[in-house]
Design an enzyme around this catalytic site. Structure first.
Site, PDB file in Angstrom:
ATOM      1  N   GLN A 146     -18.158  -6.310  -1.269  1.00 31.38           N
ATOM      2  CA  GLN A 146     -17.272  -7.116  -2.130  1.00 31.38           C
ATOM      3  C   GLN A 146     -16.887  -8.436  -1.471  1.00 31.38           C
ATOM      4  O   GLN A 146     -16.077  -9.181  -2.005  1.00 31.38           O
ATOM      5  CB  GLN A 146     -16.038  -6.323  -2.541  1.00 31.38           C
ATOM      6  CG  GLN A 146     -15.050  -5.987  -1.441  1.00 31.38           C
ATOM      7  CD  GLN A 146     -13.948  -5.052  -1.920  1.00 31.38           C
ATOM      8  OE1 GLN A 146     -14.150  -3.855  -2.074  1.00 31.38           O
ATOM      9  NE2 GLN A 146     -12.772  -5.580  -2.188  1.00 31.38           N
ATOM     10  N   HIS A 151       0.837  -1.211   0.000  1.00 30.91           N
ATOM     11  CA  HIS A 151       0.000   0.000   0.000  1.00 30.91           C
ATOM     12  C   HIS A 151       0.872   1.262   0.000  1.00 30.91           C
ATOM     13  O   HIS A 151       0.545   2.254  -0.645  1.00 30.91           O
ATOM     14  CB  HIS A 151      -0.880   0.030   1.250  1.00 30.91           C
ATOM     15  CG  HIS A 151      -1.864  -1.087   1.346  1.00 30.91           C
ATOM     16  ND1 HIS A 151      -1.754  -2.108   2.256  1.00 30.91           N
ATOM     17  CD2 HIS A 151      -2.983  -1.354   0.635  1.00 30.91           C
ATOM     18  CE1 HIS A 151      -2.763  -2.943   2.126  1.00 30.91           C
ATOM     19  NE2 HIS A 151      -3.528  -2.513   1.141  1.00 30.91           N
ATOM     20  N   GLU A 208      -1.149  -3.788  -9.021  1.00 31.64           N
ATOM     21  CA  GLU A 208      -1.295  -4.867 -10.023  1.00 31.64           C
ATOM     22  C   GLU A 208      -1.501  -6.221  -9.362  1.00 31.64           C
ATOM     23  O   GLU A 208      -1.822  -7.193 -10.026  1.00 31.64           O
ATOM     24  CB  GLU A 208      -0.048  -4.907 -10.914  1.00 31.64           C
ATOM     25  CG  GLU A 208       0.023  -3.758 -11.878  1.00 31.64           C
ATOM     26  CD  GLU A 208       1.221  -3.845 -12.815  1.00 31.64           C
ATOM     27  OE1 GLU A 208       2.072  -4.747 -12.642  1.00 31.64           O
ATOM     28  OE2 GLU A 208       1.317  -2.982 -13.708  1.00 31.64           O
TER      29      GLU A 208
HETATM   30  O1  PAF Z   1      -7.975  -3.586  -3.478  1.00 33.19           O
HETATM   31  C1  PAF Z   1      -8.631  -3.245  -2.465  1.00 33.19           C
HETATM   32  O2  PAF Z   1      -8.102  -3.062  -1.367  1.00 33.19           O
HETATM   33  C2  PAF Z   1     -10.129  -3.047  -2.595  1.00 33.19           C
HETATM   34  O3  PAF Z   1     -10.685  -3.966  -3.464  1.00 33.19           O
HETATM   35  C3  PAF Z   1     -10.517  -1.619  -2.975  1.00 33.19           C
HETATM   36  C4  PAF Z   1      -9.992  -1.229  -4.345  1.00 33.19           C
HETATM   37  C5  PAF Z   1      -9.975  -0.642  -1.933  1.00 33.19           C
HETATM   38  C6  PAF Z   1     -12.040  -1.479  -3.018  1.00 33.19           C
HETATM   39  O4  PAF Z   1     -12.616  -1.784  -1.772  1.00 33.19           O
END
Ligand code: PAF
Length: 286
Positions: A70, A46, A157
């Site tokens: 999600q 991150h 990626e």
């Molecule tokens: O990759 C992630 O951490 C998540 O899928 C995102 C893009 C923050 C969406 O909740």
């Protein structure tokens, strides 16, 4: 709060209104803004996104939101790692200007029903094993982009299919943002950094780098003309103690259709070590 006055924890905006107040001040000062969407439990992967964001814009906002839509039933929503204070310290250290940390009620108020269908790109690979996952991702990312209206938004990626889908959604919905992809950050043994690596037992952690090694082996064999490379890679993972391989496939790097010899391809996999599902992918350049 500006980068110059950063304290141990980056400033946090818990509401869209507060986010927009900060953004408006920066806009008035003519400062470009980059957004780094995350679900928190931040690691060096991150922070590489934040570092890229800083090269793209004067101001960087990271969102921290574990997005319930999600996660499928039976997935790890409730045990997903959370460390809001640690995250804010890491973001301050990385030179981020603001953490947008909304509640679930802020993002999905009572009566919320809208949902973005990301189409065929979302139906394959991850989409086959996590139905509805990419609709949840597309919906929350569209919301974040529209809430912040950043000049640039940065994604890893590591979630390659997600990156393609976000690019497509931003384009199809005319959201005026540049989507940047950042290469996967890996441990020294090749394991892709992921918040979910925290779930691995010591034995599983020792086996986990085999996923990346196998992807590299499949890429090399496929590039050498071996059409059975992905199947052999799947068998190698199972033989090495992976409990299940959801998929290990070579696909076109843009469309995720079957690969074409003259076009860039990607090797993508999802495989289980015990109760932990790992995903990874690498480029295959013709
Ligand atoms: O990759 C992630 O951490 C998540 O899928 C995102 C893009 C923050 C969406 O909740």
């Amino acid at each position: 709060m500006s980068r110059d006055t950063a304290t141990a924890e980056v400033a946090a905006a818990p509401t869209v209104a507060e986010l927009r107040r900060s953004l408006a001040a920066w806009r008035r000062a003519g400062e470009a803004v980059a957004l780094v969407p995350t679900m928190g439990a931040l690691h060096a992967g991150h922070l590489a996104l934040v570092a890229r964001a800083r090269t793209q814009a004067r101001r960087v906002v990271a969102s921290i939101f574990v997005n319930p839509t999600q996660f499928g039933p039976g997935e790890d929503l409730t045990r997903y790692p959370r460390d809001p204070t640690g995250d804010r310290c890491k973001l301050a250290e990385a030179g981020c200007d603001l953490a947008f940390m909304p509640t679930v009620a802020e993002m999905y108020p009572d009566g919320f029903v809208a949902r973005i269908d990301p189409g065929p790109l979302a139906a394959t690979l991850e989409g086959r094993f996590r139905p509805g996952h990419f609709a949840g991702v597309a919906t929350i990312v569209a919301k974040l982009l529209l809430q912040a209206l950043p000049d640039v938004a940065v994604f890893g990626e590591k979630d390659y299919q997600q990156l393609l889908i976000i690019r497509r959604v931003a384009r199809d919905l005319d959201i005026p943002v540049q989507i940047e992809g950042v290469p996967t950050v890996r441990e020294s043994d090749g394991l892709a950094l992921s918040s979910r690596n925290a779930y691995l037992t010591a034995d599983e952690r020792a086996r986990a780098p085999l996923l990346h090694r196998t992807l590299r082996d499949v890429a090399r064999r496929h590039a050498g003309g071996d059409a059975a490379a992905a199947g052999a890679g799947t068998r190698a993972l199972l033989a090495a103690g992976f409990a299940k391989v959801d998929y290990l496939e070579v696909r076109d790097a843009e469309t995720l259709d079957a690969p074409h010899a003259a076009r860039p391809a990607r090797v993508l996999a999802a495989a289980w070590l015990g109760k932990t599902r790992l995903i990874d992918n690498i480029a295959l350049v013709p």
